[in-house]
Scaffold this motif. Structure first.
Motif, PDB file in Angstrom:
ATOM      1  N   SER A  87       0.491   6.911 -16.331  1.00 11.05           N
ATOM      2  CA  SER A  87       0.285   5.513 -16.726  1.00 11.05           C
ATOM      3  C   SER A  87       1.449   4.610 -16.313  1.00 11.05           C
ATOM      4  N   LEU A  88       2.622   5.192 -16.078  1.00 11.96           N
ATOM      5  CA  LEU A  88       3.779   4.398 -15.664  1.00 11.96           C
ATOM      6  C   LEU A  88       3.589   3.771 -14.285  1.00 11.96           C
ATOM      7  N   VAL A  89       2.548   4.219 -13.565  1.00 10.75           N
ATOM      8  CA  VAL A  89       2.278   3.638 -12.246  1.00 10.75           C
ATOM      9  C   VAL A  89       2.073   2.128 -12.337  1.00 10.75           C
ATOM     10  N   LEU A  90       1.562   1.652 -13.478  1.00 17.71           N
ATOM     11  CA  LEU A  90       1.314   0.218 -13.633  1.00 17.71           C
ATOM     12  C   LEU A  90       2.609  -0.581 -13.520  1.00 17.71           C
ATOM     13  N   ASP A  91       3.638  -0.136 -14.233  1.00 17.06           N
ATOM     14  CA  ASP A  91       4.886  -0.897 -14.264  1.00 17.06           C
ATOM     15  C   ASP A  91       5.875  -0.501 -13.177  1.00 17.06           C
ATOM     16  N   HIS A  92       5.784   0.732 -12.690  1.00 16.88           N
ATOM     17  CA  HIS A  92       6.751   1.196 -11.703  1.00 16.88           C
ATOM     18  C   HIS A  92       6.296   0.992 -10.261  1.00 16.88           C
ATOM     19  N   ALA A  93       4.997   0.790 -10.051  1.00 17.57           N
ATOM     20  CA  ALA A  93       4.489   0.636  -8.684  1.00 17.57           C
ATOM     21  C   ALA A  93       3.655  -0.633  -8.508  1.00 17.57           C
ATOM     22  N   LEU A  94       2.608  -0.798  -9.315  1.00 23.05           N
ATOM     23  CA  LEU A  94       1.698  -1.925  -9.107  1.00 23.05           C
ATOM     24  C   LEU A  94       2.339  -3.270  -9.440  1.00 23.05           C
ATOM     25  N   ARG A  95       3.007  -3.357 -10.575  1.00 18.01           N
ATOM     26  CA  ARG A  95       3.586  -4.646 -10.965  1.00 18.01           C
ATOM     27  C   ARG A  95       4.646  -5.121  -9.953  1.00 18.01           C
ATOM     28  N   PRO A  96       5.569  -4.261  -9.503  1.00 13.94           N
ATOM     29  CA  PRO A  96       6.523  -4.709  -8.477  1.00 13.94           C
ATOM     30  C   PRO A  96       5.856  -5.110  -7.160  1.00 13.94           C
ATOM     31  N   LEU A  97       4.789  -4.398  -6.765  1.00 14.89           N
ATOM     32  CA  LEU A  97       4.095  -4.730  -5.522  1.00 14.89           C
ATOM     33  C   LEU A  97       3.551  -6.151  -5.568  1.00 14.89           C
ATOM     34  N   ALA A 144       2.265 -12.921  -6.607  1.00 12.75           N
ATOM     35  CA  ALA A 144       1.150 -13.098  -7.530  1.00 12.75           C
ATOM     36  C   ALA A 144       1.679 -13.223  -8.960  1.00 12.75           C
ATOM     37  N   VAL A 145       0.816 -13.697  -9.847  1.00 13.37           N
ATOM     38  CA  VAL A 145       1.136 -13.771 -11.274  1.00 13.37           C
ATOM     39  C   VAL A 145       0.373 -12.639 -11.968  1.00 13.37           C
ATOM     40  N   VAL A 146       1.076 -11.582 -12.325  1.00  7.87           N
ATOM     41  CA  VAL A 146       0.439 -10.409 -12.912  1.00  7.87           C
ATOM     42  C   VAL A 146       0.309 -10.605 -14.424  1.00  7.87           C
ATOM     43  N   VAL A 147      -0.901 -10.430 -14.956  1.00  4.60           N
ATOM     44  CA  VAL A 147      -1.111 -10.633 -16.393  1.00  4.60           C
ATOM     45  C   VAL A 147      -0.330  -9.581 -17.172  1.00  4.60           C
ATOM     46  N   PRO A 148       0.086  -9.889 -18.395  1.00  2.00           N
ATOM     47  CA  PRO A 148       0.940  -8.969 -19.153  1.00  2.00           C
ATOM     48  C   PRO A 148       0.349  -7.585 -19.383  1.00  2.00           C
ATOM     49  N   THR A 149      -0.963  -7.515 -19.611  1.00  2.00           N
ATOM     50  CA  THR A 149      -1.591  -6.233 -19.939  1.00  2.00           C
ATOM     51  C   THR A 149      -2.202  -5.589 -18.705  1.00  2.00           C
ATOM     52  N   GLY A 150      -1.701  -4.419 -18.339  1.00  2.00           N
ATOM     53  CA  GLY A 150      -2.337  -3.607 -17.309  1.00  2.00           C
ATOM     54  C   GLY A 150      -3.183  -2.544 -17.983  1.00  2.00           C
ATOM     55  N   VAL A 151      -4.159  -1.997 -17.264  1.00  2.00           N
ATOM     56  CA  VAL A 151      -5.072  -1.012 -17.875  1.00  2.00           C
ATOM     57  C   VAL A 151      -5.062   0.274 -17.051  1.00  2.00           C
ATOM     58  N   TYR A 152      -4.640   1.350 -17.709  1.00  2.00           N
ATOM     59  CA  TYR A 152      -4.673   2.668 -17.086  1.00  2.00           C
ATOM     60  C   TYR A 152      -5.683   3.522 -17.838  1.00  2.00           C
TER      61      TYR A 152
END
Length: 213
Positions: free
Chosen positions: A134-144, A150-158
């Motif tokens: 689940s850390l892929v959201l904050d460690h990979a997708l959000r930085p990309l 882009a403006v990434v919404v606060p809540t990601g969904v894994y």
């Protein structure tokens, strides 16, 4: 509101596509509520949803890096993404990160238009076999997507394998969808009263402020 969903699932059926569809449905429903504050359309979705399946564009994505320009189907997908008011992106996890196909699509988009995602609201999602990823959201997708402006919404969904049908996933989907709907509705073009034809030239507004104006 124009909502575009980018799904990088490879199998059929695909857990990645399933999550993408659920996020899109929740965002479309939430967009009706969000737009109701500005218009009397409560209870009606104001979202136009399009899904881009990267599996179908894999060859065209590869060719873009070798010949320098996207084939028509890929160019059409790029145009849809660039013209969206809101974007939902979902990838399966490979080697604790996003898939190569997913990354290649956005790399190719950046080559075509480096500002295609600038200021665009994006909801990030991922699927995997275990909750450890689940850390892929904050460690990979959000930085990309931060890099793509882009403006990434606060809540990601894994969604891990055990999350389907379990308590908690629905709540995360609804929360993330609400955040994207609010940002996307605010960004979408306004009704006719805000059209260019009704904009008062600056010189006229300035004259009206002068004594005797």
């Amino acid at each position: 509101m124009k909502l575009v969903v980018v799904s990088a699932g490879l199998s059929v059926p695909s857990a990645t596509r399933l999550l993408a569809d659920r996020l899109a449905a929740a965002t479309a429903a939430a967009s009706g509520t969000a737009s109701a504050t500005a218009s009397a359309t409560a209870g009606e979705s104001s979202a136009e949803v399009r899904v881009v399946e990267l599996r179908d564009l894999a060859v065209d994505i590869a060719h873009t890096f070798t010949n320098g320009f996207p084939a028509p189907p890929l160019a059409d997908a790029f145009a849809a993404v660039a013209g969206a008011d809101g974007l939902i992106v979902v990838t399966p996890v490979f080697s604790a990160s996003y898939s190569g196909l997913f990354k290649s699509f956005f790399d190719a988009l950046g080559v075509t238009d480096e500002d295609a995602l600038a200021g665009k609201p994006v909801l990030i999602g991922a699927t995997g076999g275990t909750a450890r990823h689940s850390l892929v959201l904050d460690h990979a997708l959000r930085p990309l997507f931060a890099h793509l402006k882009a403006v990434v919404v606060p809540t990601g969904v894994y969604a891990a394998s055990e999350d389907w049908g379990a308590e908690g996933l629905d709540a995360r989907i609804e929360r993330a969808a609400g955040e994207l709907a609010a940002l996307s509705t605010a960004r979408a073009p306004r009704p006719e009263r805000d059209s260019f034809a009704e904009v008062t030239p600056f010189a006229e507004r300035l004259a009206a402020l002068r004594p005797g104006g």
